[in-house]
Scaffold this motif. Sequence first.
Motif, PDB file in Angstrom:
ATOM      1  N   MET A 165       0.846  -1.179   0.000  1.00  0.00           N
ATOM      2  CA  MET A 165       0.000   0.000   0.000  1.00  0.00           C
ATOM      3  C   MET A 165       0.886   1.234   0.000  1.00  0.00           C
ATOM      4  SD  MET A 165      -2.388   1.597   2.911  1.00  0.00           S
ATOM      5  CE  MET A 165      -0.967   2.298   3.671  1.00  0.00           C
ATOM      6  N   PRO A 166       0.600   2.162  -0.864  1.00  0.00           N
ATOM      7  CA  PRO A 166       1.424   3.375  -0.882  1.00  0.00           C
ATOM      8  C   PRO A 166       1.127   4.276   0.313  1.00  0.00           C
ATOM      9  CG  PRO A 166      -0.323   3.538  -2.514  1.00  0.00           C
ATOM     10  CD  PRO A 166      -0.410   2.168  -1.915  1.00  0.00           C
ATOM     11  N   SER A 167       2.183   4.876   0.823  1.00  0.00           N
ATOM     12  CA  SER A 167       2.010   5.909   1.836  1.00  0.00           C
ATOM     13  C   SER A 167       1.877   7.232   1.091  1.00  0.00           C
ATOM     14  CB  SER A 167       3.211   5.933   2.776  1.00  0.00           C
ATOM     15  OG  SER A 167       4.352   6.397   2.091  1.00  0.00           O
ATOM     16  N   LEU A 168       1.642   8.290   1.819  1.00  0.00           N
ATOM     17  CA  LEU A 168       1.536   9.594   1.161  1.00  0.00           C
ATOM     18  C   LEU A 168       2.820   9.944   0.409  1.00  0.00           C
ATOM     19  CD1 LEU A 168      -0.425  11.758   3.759  1.00  0.00           C
ATOM     20  CD2 LEU A 168      -1.228  10.926   1.549  1.00  0.00           C
ATOM     21  N   THR A 169       3.961   9.447   0.897  1.00  0.00           N
ATOM     22  CA  THR A 169       5.229   9.754   0.221  1.00  0.00           C
ATOM     23  C   THR A 169       5.395   8.983  -1.083  1.00  0.00           C
ATOM     24  OG1 THR A 169       6.379   8.083   1.528  1.00  0.00           O
ATOM     25  CG2 THR A 169       6.420  10.355   2.359  1.00  0.00           C
TER      26      THR A 169
ATOM     27  N   ALA B 116      -5.823   7.685   5.019  1.00  0.00           N
ATOM     28  CA  ALA B 116      -6.315   6.864   6.136  1.00  0.00           C
ATOM     29  C   ALA B 116      -5.141   6.194   6.851  1.00  0.00           C
ATOM     30  CB  ALA B 116      -7.309   5.824   5.640  1.00  0.00           C
ATOM     31  N   ALA B 117      -4.161   5.720   6.078  1.00  0.00           N
ATOM     32  CA  ALA B 117      -2.975   5.106   6.680  1.00  0.00           C
ATOM     33  C   ALA B 117      -2.186   6.141   7.471  1.00  0.00           C
ATOM     34  CB  ALA B 117      -2.101   4.467   5.594  1.00  0.00           C
ATOM     35  N   ALA B 118      -2.014   7.318   6.911  1.00  0.00           N
ATOM     36  CA  ALA B 118      -1.265   8.370   7.609  1.00  0.00           C
ATOM     37  C   ALA B 118      -1.926   8.729   8.932  1.00  0.00           C
ATOM     38  CB  ALA B 118      -1.152   9.609   6.719  1.00  0.00           C
ATOM     39  N   LEU B 119      -3.240   8.698   8.962  1.00  0.00           N
ATOM     40  CA  LEU B 119      -3.972   9.067  10.170  1.00  0.00           C
ATOM     41  C   LEU B 119      -3.983   7.962  11.228  1.00  0.00           C
ATOM     42  CD1 LEU B 119      -7.028  10.845   8.516  1.00  0.00           C
ATOM     43  CD2 LEU B 119      -5.094  11.920   9.695  1.00  0.00           C
ATOM     44  N   ASN B 120      -3.777   6.708  10.807  1.00  0.00           N
ATOM     45  CA  ASN B 120      -3.898   5.579  11.733  1.00  0.00           C
ATOM     46  C   ASN B 120      -2.631   4.761  11.911  1.00  0.00           C
ATOM     47  OD1 ASN B 120      -6.742   5.670  12.587  1.00  0.00           O
ATOM     48  ND2 ASN B 120      -7.122   5.493  10.399  1.00  0.00           N
ATOM     49  N   CYS B 121      -1.564   5.106  11.218  1.00  0.00           N
ATOM     50  CA  CYS B 121      -0.327   4.324  11.251  1.00  0.00           C
ATOM     51  C   CYS B 121       0.289   4.320  12.648  1.00  0.00           C
ATOM     52  CB  CYS B 121       0.676   4.886  10.243  1.00  0.00           C
ATOM     53  SG  CYS B 121       2.195   3.909  10.133  1.00  0.00           S
ATOM     54  N   GLU B 122       0.767   3.141  13.042  1.00  0.00           N
ATOM     55  CA  GLU B 122       1.417   3.002  14.347  1.00  0.00           C
ATOM     56  C   GLU B 122       2.895   3.352  14.273  1.00  0.00           C
ATOM     57  OE1 GLU B 122       0.558  -1.088  15.175  1.00  0.00           O
ATOM     58  OE2 GLU B 122      -1.438  -0.630  15.950  1.00  0.00           O
ATOM     59  N   SER B 123       3.540   3.127  13.123  1.00  0.00           N
ATOM     60  CA  SER B 123       4.986   3.316  12.994  1.00  0.00           C
ATOM     61  C   SER B 123       5.381   4.709  12.521  1.00  0.00           C
ATOM     62  CB  SER B 123       5.567   2.294  12.024  1.00  0.00           C
ATOM     63  OG  SER B 123       5.332   0.995  12.482  1.00  0.00           O
ATOM     64  N   ARG B 124       4.643   5.233  11.551  1.00  0.00           N
ATOM     65  CA  ARG B 124       4.974   6.546  10.987  1.00  0.00           C
ATOM     66  C   ARG B 124       3.710   7.409  10.931  1.00  0.00           C
ATOM     67  NH1 ARG B 124       7.726   5.917   5.420  1.00  0.00           N
ATOM     68  NH2 ARG B 124       7.877   8.152   5.643  1.00  0.00           N
TER      69      ARG B 124
ATOM     70  N   CYS C  51       2.775  -1.741   9.276  1.00  0.00           N
ATOM     71  CA  CYS C  51       2.141  -2.027  10.569  1.00  0.00           C
ATOM     72  C   CYS C  51       0.751  -2.639  10.345  1.00  0.00           C
ATOM     73  CB  CYS C  51       2.056  -0.758  11.418  1.00  0.00           C
ATOM     74  SG  CYS C  51       0.928   0.496  10.771  1.00  0.00           S
ATOM     75  N   LEU C  52       0.139  -3.096  11.421  1.00  0.00           N
ATOM     76  CA  LEU C  52      -1.167  -3.748  11.328  1.00  0.00           C
ATOM     77  C   LEU C  52      -2.241  -2.860  10.683  1.00  0.00           C
ATOM     78  CD1 LEU C  52      -2.827  -6.295  11.912  1.00  0.00           C
ATOM     79  CD2 LEU C  52      -3.280  -5.346  14.190  1.00  0.00           C
ATOM     80  N   PRO C  53      -2.422  -1.607  11.132  1.00  0.00           N
ATOM     81  CA  PRO C  53      -3.443  -0.775  10.474  1.00  0.00           C
ATOM     82  C   PRO C  53      -3.158  -0.556   8.981  1.00  0.00           C
ATOM     83  CG  PRO C  53      -2.838   0.194  12.579  1.00  0.00           C
ATOM     84  CD  PRO C  53      -1.871  -0.929  12.317  1.00  0.00           C
ATOM     85  N   CYS C  54      -1.906  -0.303   8.626  1.00  0.00           N
ATOM     86  CA  CYS C  54      -1.567  -0.101   7.208  1.00  0.00           C
ATOM     87  C   CYS C  54      -1.831  -1.363   6.393  1.00  0.00           C
ATOM     88  CB  CYS C  54      -0.109   0.340   7.062  1.00  0.00           C
ATOM     89  SG  CYS C  54       0.193   2.037   7.591  1.00  0.00           S
TER      90      CYS C  54
END
Length: 186
Positions: A1-5, A48-56, A64-67
């Motif tokens: 899954m892509p992150s914002l970066t 959504a990943a940026a808002l819920n990520c445990e690592s970054r 991470c699990l949420p991502c």
Amino acid sequence: MPSLTDILGQEQAIRVLRRASENGRVAQAYLFSGPSGVGKATTAVALAAALNCESRPGVGCGDCLPCGKLDRGLHPDLITLEPTGKQIKTIKIDQVRALEETLAYRPHEGRHRLVLIDGAEHLNDNAANALLKSVEEPRPGTVFVLTTSAAHRVVPTLISRCQRLRFVPLGQEVVASILAREAAEA
């Protein structure tokens, strides 16, 4: 899954979203407008990943699990409404009412719940009006992202409640990079 970066070709929109998520100042609602296939829905999932990520937090790690749940489409705090119908595709008031019932509760696992309305131009008038109250006064931790390739067909009162981000057509180099990255991952 892509992150914002990892989102390519949409530097201005990504810059706004990264700054907002890193500073904890995410808008209650966004309208991502632009041509089809340029990454609007992918960017919403990355947000959504940026808002819920445990690592970054604020960016998203993809590991991470949420991502991981977001990547597999299994995260309970990512809710997607899409047009239905065989002949004429619309997002109907019944879909919005079901969403409203879900929004009455807190996010299940994450700090934030993201509601992705993919194809907001397909909201019929009744559905758009029913959604308006939730977008104006969202529950704590809820962020709305409406995507559209035809912003002129989205109800103006709904647009006025959203921070608007324009997504631009992708250049040939960007498309080639995306295809090469996907081929390498396969």
